[in-house]
Design an enzyme around this catalytic site. Structure first.
Site, PDB file in Angstrom:
ATOM      1  N   THR A   1      -3.783  -1.993   8.690  1.00 16.32           N
ATOM      2  CA  THR A   1      -5.063  -2.062   7.978  1.00 16.32           C
ATOM      3  C   THR A   1      -6.128  -2.605   8.913  1.00 16.32           C
ATOM      4  O   THR A   1      -5.943  -3.661   9.521  1.00 16.32           O
ATOM      5  CB  THR A   1      -4.946  -2.979   6.740  1.00 16.32           C
ATOM      6  OG1 THR A   1      -3.795  -2.596   6.010  1.00 16.32           O
ATOM      7  CG2 THR A   1      -6.194  -2.878   5.875  1.00 16.32           C
ATOM      8  N   THR A   2      -7.223  -1.893   9.005  1.00 16.00           N
ATOM      9  CA  THR A   2      -8.265  -2.283   9.951  1.00 16.00           C
ATOM     10  C   THR A   2      -9.331  -3.133   9.252  1.00 16.00           C
ATOM     11  O   THR A   2      -9.325  -3.263   8.037  1.00 16.00           O
ATOM     12  CB  THR A   2      -8.898  -1.026  10.579  1.00 16.00           C
ATOM     13  OG1 THR A   2      -9.223  -0.114   9.524  1.00 16.00           O
ATOM     14  CG2 THR A   2      -7.930  -0.357  11.527  1.00 16.00           C
TER      15      THR A   2
ATOM     16  N   ALA B   1      -1.983  -3.373  15.053  1.00 16.74           N
ATOM     17  CA  ALA B   1      -2.380  -2.272  15.942  1.00 16.74           C
ATOM     18  C   ALA B   1      -3.529  -1.525  15.287  1.00 16.74           C
ATOM     19  O   ALA B   1      -3.365  -0.965  14.198  1.00 16.74           O
ATOM     20  CB  ALA B   1      -1.208  -1.327  16.186  1.00 16.74           C
ATOM     21  N   PRO B   2      -4.705  -1.534  15.907  1.00 11.21           N
ATOM     22  CA  PRO B   2      -5.818  -0.784  15.326  1.00 11.21           C
ATOM     23  C   PRO B   2      -5.525   0.711  15.302  1.00 11.21           C
ATOM     24  O   PRO B   2      -6.143   1.456  14.544  1.00 11.21           O
ATOM     25  CB  PRO B   2      -7.002  -1.101  16.242  1.00 11.21           C
ATOM     26  CG  PRO B   2      -6.413  -1.637  17.500  1.00 11.21           C
ATOM     27  CD  PRO B   2      -5.078  -2.219  17.144  1.00 11.21           C
TER      28      PRO B   2
ATOM     29  N   LYS C   1     -12.508   6.750   4.150  1.00 12.04           N
ATOM     30  CA  LYS C   1     -12.275   5.545   4.950  1.00 12.04           C
ATOM     31  C   LYS C   1     -13.219   4.434   4.494  1.00 12.04           C
ATOM     32  O   LYS C   1     -14.412   4.660   4.310  1.00 12.04           O
ATOM     33  CB  LYS C   1     -12.469   5.847   6.440  1.00 12.04           C
ATOM     34  CG  LYS C   1     -12.107   4.668   7.322  1.00 12.04           C
ATOM     35  CD  LYS C   1     -11.954   5.085   8.763  1.00 12.04           C
ATOM     36  CE  LYS C   1     -11.754   3.887   9.685  1.00 12.04           C
ATOM     37  NZ  LYS C   1     -10.555   3.102   9.338  1.00 12.04           N
TER      38      LYS C   1
ATOM     39  N   GLY D   1     -11.302   0.487  13.393  1.00 20.30           N
ATOM     40  CA  GLY D   1     -10.675  -0.555  14.214  1.00 20.30           C
ATOM     41  C   GLY D   1     -10.459  -0.083  15.648  1.00 20.30           C
ATOM     42  O   GLY D   1     -10.610  -0.853  16.603  1.00 20.30           O
TER      43      GLY D   1
ATOM     44  N   GLY E   1       0.830  -1.210   0.000  1.00 16.73           N
ATOM     45  CA  GLY E   1       0.000   0.000   0.000  1.00 16.73           C
ATOM     46  C   GLY E   1       0.857   1.249   0.000  1.00 16.73           C
ATOM     47  O   GLY E   1       0.419   2.312   0.449  1.00 16.73           O
TER      48      GLY E   1
ATOM     49  N   HIS F   1     -13.983  10.211  11.089  1.00 14.01           N
ATOM     50  CA  HIS F   1     -12.896   9.992  10.126  1.00 14.01           C
ATOM     51  C   HIS F   1     -13.189  10.695   8.805  1.00 14.01           C
ATOM     52  O   HIS F   1     -14.333  11.019   8.501  1.00 14.01           O
ATOM     53  CB  HIS F   1     -12.701   8.497   9.858  1.00 14.01           C
ATOM     54  CG  HIS F   1     -11.914   7.795  10.925  1.00 14.01           C
ATOM     55  ND1 HIS F   1     -12.482   7.333  12.084  1.00 14.01           N
ATOM     56  CD2 HIS F   1     -10.598   7.482  10.996  1.00 14.01           C
ATOM     57  CE1 HIS F   1     -11.551   6.765  12.834  1.00 14.01           C
ATOM     58  NE2 HIS F   1     -10.397   6.840  12.202  1.00 14.01           N
TER      59      HIS F   1
HETATM   60  P1  NAD Z   1      -5.477   4.407   0.985  1.00 17.13           P
HETATM   61  O1  NAD Z   1      -6.698   4.011   0.209  1.00 17.13           O
HETATM   62  O2  NAD Z   1      -4.945   5.792   0.846  1.00 17.13           O
HETATM   63  O3  NAD Z   1      -4.278   3.398   0.621  1.00 17.13           O
HETATM   64  C1  NAD Z   1      -4.423   2.021   0.428  1.00 17.13           C
HETATM   65  C2  NAD Z   1      -3.431   1.601  -0.644  1.00 17.13           C
HETATM   66  O4  NAD Z   1      -3.445   0.168  -0.721  1.00 17.13           O
HETATM   67  C3  NAD Z   1      -3.803   2.128  -2.044  1.00 17.13           C
HETATM   68  O5  NAD Z   1      -2.689   2.806  -2.628  1.00 17.13           O
HETATM   69  C4  NAD Z   1      -4.164   0.864  -2.806  1.00 17.13           C
HETATM   70  O6  NAD Z   1      -3.844   0.944  -4.204  1.00 17.13           O
HETATM   71  C5  NAD Z   1      -3.300  -0.176  -2.087  1.00 17.13           C
HETATM   72  N1  NAD Z   1      -3.694  -1.566  -2.326  1.00 17.13           N
HETATM   73  C6  NAD Z   1      -4.913  -2.058  -2.669  1.00 17.13           C
HETATM   74  N2  NAD Z   1      -4.859  -3.396  -2.823  1.00 17.13           N
HETATM   75  C7  NAD Z   1      -3.568  -3.759  -2.556  1.00 17.13           C
HETATM   76  C8  NAD Z   1      -2.865  -4.995  -2.541  1.00 17.13           C
HETATM   77  N3  NAD Z   1      -3.491  -6.155  -2.826  1.00 17.13           N
HETATM   78  N4  NAD Z   1      -1.556  -5.002  -2.199  1.00 17.13           N
HETATM   79  C9  NAD Z   1      -0.918  -3.844  -1.926  1.00 17.13           C
HETATM   80  N5  NAD Z   1      -1.512  -2.640  -1.936  1.00 17.13           N
HETATM   81  C10 NAD Z   1      -2.822  -2.601  -2.243  1.00 17.13           C
HETATM   82  O7  NAD Z   1      -5.820   4.055   2.510  1.00 17.13           O
HETATM   83  P2  NAD Z   1      -5.123   4.654   3.838  1.00 17.13           P
HETATM   84  O8  NAD Z   1      -5.842   5.868   4.274  1.00 17.13           O
HETATM   85  O9  NAD Z   1      -3.650   4.717   3.632  1.00 17.13           O
HETATM   86  O10 NAD Z   1      -5.492   3.500   4.885  1.00 17.13           O
HETATM   87  C11 NAD Z   1      -5.058   2.173   4.712  1.00 17.13           C
HETATM   88  C12 NAD Z   1      -5.573   1.309   5.835  1.00 17.13           C
HETATM   89  O11 NAD Z   1      -4.946   1.703   7.062  1.00 17.13           O
HETATM   90  C13 NAD Z   1      -7.088   1.413   6.109  1.00 17.13           C
HETATM   91  O12 NAD Z   1      -7.586   0.148   6.453  1.00 17.13           O
HETATM   92  C14 NAD Z   1      -7.172   2.350   7.289  1.00 17.13           C
HETATM   93  O13 NAD Z   1      -8.333   2.142   8.057  1.00 17.13           O
HETATM   94  C15 NAD Z   1      -5.946   1.936   8.049  1.00 17.13           C
HETATM   95  N6  NAD Z   1      -5.410   2.898   9.005  1.00 17.13           N
HETATM   96  C16 NAD Z   1      -4.922   2.395  10.157  1.00 17.13           C
HETATM   97  C17 NAD Z   1      -4.325   3.221  11.075  1.00 17.13           C
HETATM   98  C18 NAD Z   1      -3.733   2.628  12.326  1.00 17.13           C
HETATM   99  O14 NAD Z   1      -3.208   3.367  13.163  1.00 17.13           O
HETATM  100  N7  NAD Z   1      -3.804   1.317  12.497  1.00 17.13           N
HETATM  101  C19 NAD Z   1      -4.256   4.596  10.824  1.00 17.13           C
HETATM  102  C20 NAD Z   1      -4.778   5.092   9.633  1.00 17.13           C
HETATM  103  C21 NAD Z   1      -5.337   4.231   8.717  1.00 17.13           C
END
Ligand code: NAD
Length: 254
Positions: free
Chosen positions: A87-88, A111-112, A145, A151, A8, A141
């Site tokens: 990823t949540t 980690a959520p 999202k 999460g 990602g 959010h």
């Molecule tokens: P985003 O949509 O900006 O990025 C996700 C990326 O994953 C995209 O570039 C997409 O093309 C890519 N992707 C899709 N399928 C894929 C695959 N099979 N392999 C590799 N990459 C792939 O999303 P974001 O805002 O960066 O959030 C990502 C995740 O992180 C979400 O689930 C969000 O809820 C979570 N998140 C968690 C925390 C935390 O602290 N745990 C904080 C923020 C966001």
């Protein structure tokens, strides 16, 4: 040097992880994985299988999507690669099942929420829960999202439910008027959770506790994705010392 692959890497969180890992002295980005990738200063792949085939790395960091994270993690763990997952959207059962497929000493760290503030918010909520008959979680959010509730909200509700050990008596979905299903939120382990999605937010959460004549509100706001990066780097540095499933940044903060 810890060798890191970022799944990602072209996304909002993945880009911030690439920047943070690149700036750290003790780790490097070996490759990025993203089917919608962009130009990068490191080798990139469209799928995890190709990255495992083409590169050698110690840790996979995954910030992708709820629909793909389990597949990525399963393949990395089966190859003996430690995973740091933000990823949540995965259930506890899925996390357990994935960890049971880990080869060798590989660890699945999920980690959520990677911010220290959110971890402390959950710890404060755990401390307050036994003293208040009612508790509700409100999370806010950005509107891109892909999962609701967040999460962090799910984990907070689970922590409250297990810390208080009694059922809420607040009126529930039976009081929702016709055409307004969901007004009382989603019940997570008996705790109502309300998800707001709007431009302007990154990630915020309030936990509202209530008892006779008083409320206690605990609130945390992430205004910038930089707030997650110290936690992600801590996860990358710590995951090699553990085996199996580890959930929550607090496991390493202590
Ligand atoms: P985003 O949509 O900006 O990025 C996700 C990326 O994953 C995209 O570039 C997409 O093309 C890519 N992707 C899709 N399928 C894929 C695959 N099979 N392999 C590799 N990459 C792939 O999303 P974001 O805002 O960066 O959030 C990502 C995740 O992180 C979400 O689930 C969000 O809820 C979570 N998140 C968690 C925390 C935390 O602290 N745990 C904080 C923020 C966001």
């Amino acid at each position: 040097m810890i060798r890191v692959a970022v799944a990602g890497y072209a996304g909002r969180m993945g880009s911030a992880v690439v920047e943070a890992v690149t700036a750290a002295d003790d780790m490097e980005v070996v490759c990025g994985i993203d089917p919608f990738g962009k130009e990068a200063a490191f080798p990139t792949y469209e799928a995890i299988e190709q990255a495992i085939e083409g590169e050698s790395f110690d840790v996979l960091v995954d910030f992708t999507q709820p629909s793909v994270v389990a597949g990525n993690v399963e393949k990395a763990l089966s190859a003996g690669i430690d995973c740091v997952v933000g990823t949540t959207g995965m259930s506890n059962d899925t996390l357990d099942a994935l960890a049971s497929k880990a080869a060798g000493h590989a660890c699945l760290f999920y980690a959520p929420n990677f911010t220290t503030g959110a971890v402390l918010m959950m710890q404060f909520a755990k401390a307050a829960a036994p003293f208040f008959p009612e508790a509700e979680v409100l999370e806010f959010h950005h509107c891109n999202k892909k999962d609701a509730p967040s999460g962090t909200a799910v984990r907070t509700a689970q922590i409250i439910a297990s810390a208080r050990g009694f059922e809420s008596e607040a009126p529930g979905s039976e009081t929702e008027i016709d055409g307004c299903k969901g007004a009382r939120g989603a019940l997570v382990d008996g705790v109502p959770v309300h998800s707001v999605r709007s431009m302007g937010y990154v990630a915020s959460q309030e936990v509202v506790f209530g008892s006779m004549g008083q409320t206690l509100t605990i609130r945390h706001d992430s205004w910038d994705r930089a707030s997650y990066m110290p936690g992600v780097l801590l996860g990358i540095r710590s995951v090699g010392d553990r085996t199996g499933l580890v959930v929550g940044l607090e496991e390493f903060m202590d």
